[in-house]
Design a protein around this motif. Structure first.
Motif, PDB file in Angstrom:
ATOM      1  N   UNK A  13       0.857  -1.183   0.000  1.00  0.00           N
ATOM      2  CA  UNK A  13       0.000   0.000   0.000  1.00  0.00           C
ATOM      3  C   UNK A  13       0.899   1.241   0.000  1.00  0.00           C
ATOM      4  N   UNK A  14       0.410   2.309  -0.636  1.00  0.00           N
ATOM      5  CA  UNK A  14       1.111   3.588  -0.520  1.00  0.00           C
ATOM      6  C   UNK A  14       0.253   4.569   0.274  1.00  0.00           C
ATOM      7  N   UNK A  15       0.892   5.550   0.878  1.00  0.00           N
ATOM      8  CA  UNK A  15       0.213   6.532   1.721  1.00  0.00           C
ATOM      9  C   UNK A  15       0.728   7.922   1.382  1.00  0.00           C
ATOM     10  N   UNK A  16      -0.220   8.838   1.169  1.00  0.00           N
ATOM     11  CA  UNK A  16       0.152  10.257   1.048  1.00  0.00           C
ATOM     12  C   UNK A  16      -0.528  10.988   2.202  1.00  0.00           C
ATOM     13  N   UNK A  17       0.242  11.560   3.082  1.00  0.00           N
ATOM     14  CA  UNK A  17      -0.322  12.199   4.281  1.00  0.00           C
ATOM     15  C   UNK A  17      -0.334  13.710   4.119  1.00  0.00           C
ATOM     16  N   UNK A  18      -1.533  14.306   4.340  1.00  0.00           N
ATOM     17  CA  UNK A  18      -1.643  15.778   4.380  1.00  0.00           C
ATOM     18  C   UNK A  18      -2.350  16.123   5.675  1.00  0.00           C
ATOM     19  N   UNK A  19      -1.650  16.729   6.612  1.00  0.00           N
ATOM     20  CA  UNK A  19      -2.222  16.966   7.938  1.00  0.00           C
ATOM     21  C   UNK A  19      -2.498  15.631   8.590  1.00  0.00           C
ATOM     22  N   UNK A  20      -3.792  15.390   8.955  1.00  0.00           N
ATOM     23  CA  UNK A  20      -4.093  14.068   9.520  1.00  0.00           C
ATOM     24  C   UNK A  20      -4.942  13.231   8.568  1.00  0.00           C
ATOM     25  N   UNK A  21      -4.950  13.611   7.285  1.00  0.00           N
ATOM     26  CA  UNK A  21      -5.695  12.821   6.302  1.00  0.00           C
ATOM     27  C   UNK A  21      -4.724  12.089   5.372  1.00  0.00           C
TER      28      UNK A  21
END
Lengths: 128, 342
Positions: A13-21
């Motif tokens: 899985x990949x994750x892109x984090x912006x703030x807490x989303x």
């Protein structure tokens, strides 16, 4: 998304984090390994996810795989377009083929995931 | 043989619509010659070898003394010789069984698997792809018959009108050292016809749509031919052969029946999934896939006889999900008849 800026799990899985989303998808490598996708099942909005636990299913002619939650948190949005049209995921796994957005309980946990270069090394090993 | 060269679905569609090329050199190839060979093979296989005309090929089974299947094979009859093509994973047990069952037969078996190669050309454009390279006419070769000839003017080959895809096509046997030349020449010749090299993945989806059994799935040492729907390849009246006594009883009352299922959902019911009629467990899925031709999840299963008639609405437990399934006639796919098909 720029694959270089993303974080990755062992289970692709990949994750892109912006703030807490966090926006979550699966990597191009995983999509290519599965090839010929036939079905995807994603968690519903509001589902509470636990990092490392299964939260969905991705099936191809070749095999079936689980989707694992990369972080703890709650699903806030699901990309229903992908479920209807798996071609989106095959063609653009880091963009239009994103799977879910989630509100993350502890954004700092993202640091435990692999960065792009670590992930690249891992899939180079797997491909051999 | 890789699982896929490009994509299982693309390769599958090439074979259904155009032509595909398979390296099936892993299959076992055993030759037999000598005056006692006919009797030797007859005693260890279920179909009737003596019915074969010269140049004809027969689907057959080797059974153990309990009536279970050791392997499914093709028996080729040629002048002064027979050829048996068996599954790669069963080659050593098949050879051992044939050696052990030789009795007093005056004849010789040679395992030619490692010094020969086998290439399948399958699909509606197979004949157009192969004929320009082959010096004997292929159109007159009937289904389940063979001819010998030369490829590229110099390579001796057996060309049989057989395959494992449900399409028209040929399987070629050549000396190992010629395999690469033949493969490349076929790719060249087939380019104008849209040829695609195909892997194990497409081989499985193609055979499954055609409802052809696969050893380890529909067939095994604990499965009898009648349960697997292959009773037609068992000739109980041909005389004594291995497993015959048990098979007489299996014919009268086969413990299982092979059925076809079309699933309502998109999940694939893979081998081992439980088949349910209401709440009753009636059997197990033996093979399942997504059918590229039907655009549907399909499966074959072995169930209790009479428990799942055609059109019955039943279910399969796929990893904890109860998926609806309709019992359908096999095969799932049948090509439109051509002049050469029987």
């Amino acid at each position: 998304m720029d694959p270089q800026s993303l974080r990755y799990t062992d289970t692709h899985e990949w994750v892109a984090l912006e703030g807490d989303v966090a926006t979550v998808g699966i990597s191009k490598f995983a999509v290519e390994q599965l090839s010929d996708l036939t079905m995807i099942e994603l968690p519903a909005v509001g589902t509470h996810l636990t990092a490392g636990k299964t939260c969905g299913e991705i099936e191809s002619v070749k095999s079936v795989g689980d989707l694992y939650a990369p972080l703890d948190g709650e699903v806030t949005e699901v990309n229903t377009r992908v479920a209807d049209n798996l071609q989106l995921l095959s063609d653009d796994p880091f963009g239009a083929g994103w799977l879910i957005k989630m509100k993350v309980s502890d954004p700092s946990a993202v640091a435990k995931l692999m960065d792009h270069s670590a992930y690249e090394r891992k899939i180079a090993d797997e491909a051999h | 043989m890789p699982v896929q060269y490009t994509s299982i679905v693309d390769e599958h569609e090439a074979v259904r619509g155009r032509v595909g090329l398979f390296d099936i050199s892993h299959m076992g190839r055993l030759t037999f010659d000598g005056p006692g060979v006919l009797d030797w093979l007859e005693r260890l296989t279920t179909n009737q070898v003596s019915r074969l005309a010269d140049g004809q090929i027969q689907y057959s089974l080797m059974t153990n003394d309990r009536g279970g299947v050791i392997d499914d094979i093709l028996v080729y009859r040629q002048p002064f010789a027979y050829l048996v093509v068996c599954n790669a994973s069963n080659r050593l047990p098949v050879v051992a069984r044939l050696e052990a069952g030789r009795g007093k037969a005056d004849g010789r078996m040679q395992d030619r698997t490692l010094d020969t190669a086998m290439i399948a050309v399958q699909g509606p454009r197979a004949i157009e792809t192969l004929q320009p390279l082959f010096d004997q006419p292929l159109a007159p070769v009937k289904y389940y018959h063979l001819t010998t000839g030369r490829l590229l003017g110099r390579i001796d080959a057996i060309a049989s009108r057989t395959g494992y895809t449900g399409e028209d096509g040929f399987e070629l046997i050549v000396a190992k050292d010629s395999a690469v030349s033949v493969w490349e020449a076929l790719l060249d010749s087939g380019r104008a016809h849209g040829i695609a090299p195909c892997g194990l993945g497409a081989r499985d989806t193609l055979r499954l749509e055609a409802a052809m059994p696969l050893y380890g799935h529909e067939l095994g040492e604990e499965t009898d031919p009648f349960s697997a729907g292959l009773g037609w390849a068992v000739k109980l009246d041909k005389g004594e052969f291995a497993g015959r006594d048990v098979l007489v009883g299996r014919k009268a009352a086969p413990p299982l029946t092979r059925i076809g299922l079309a699933l309502g959902g998109k999940r694939i019911a893979r081998q081992g999934s439980l088949v349910l009629s209401g709440q009753r467990e009636i059997g197990l899925v033996t093979s399942g896939t997504f059918s590229p031709t039907l655009q549907q999840s399909i499966a074959m299963a072995m169930v209790a006889p009479g428990s799942a008639p055609i059109d019955a609405e039943i279910a399969v437990d796929v990893r904890g999900h109860r998926e609806s399934a309709r019992v359908v006639k096999l095969p799932f796919y049948k090509r439109t008849a051509s002049a050469t098909a029987t």
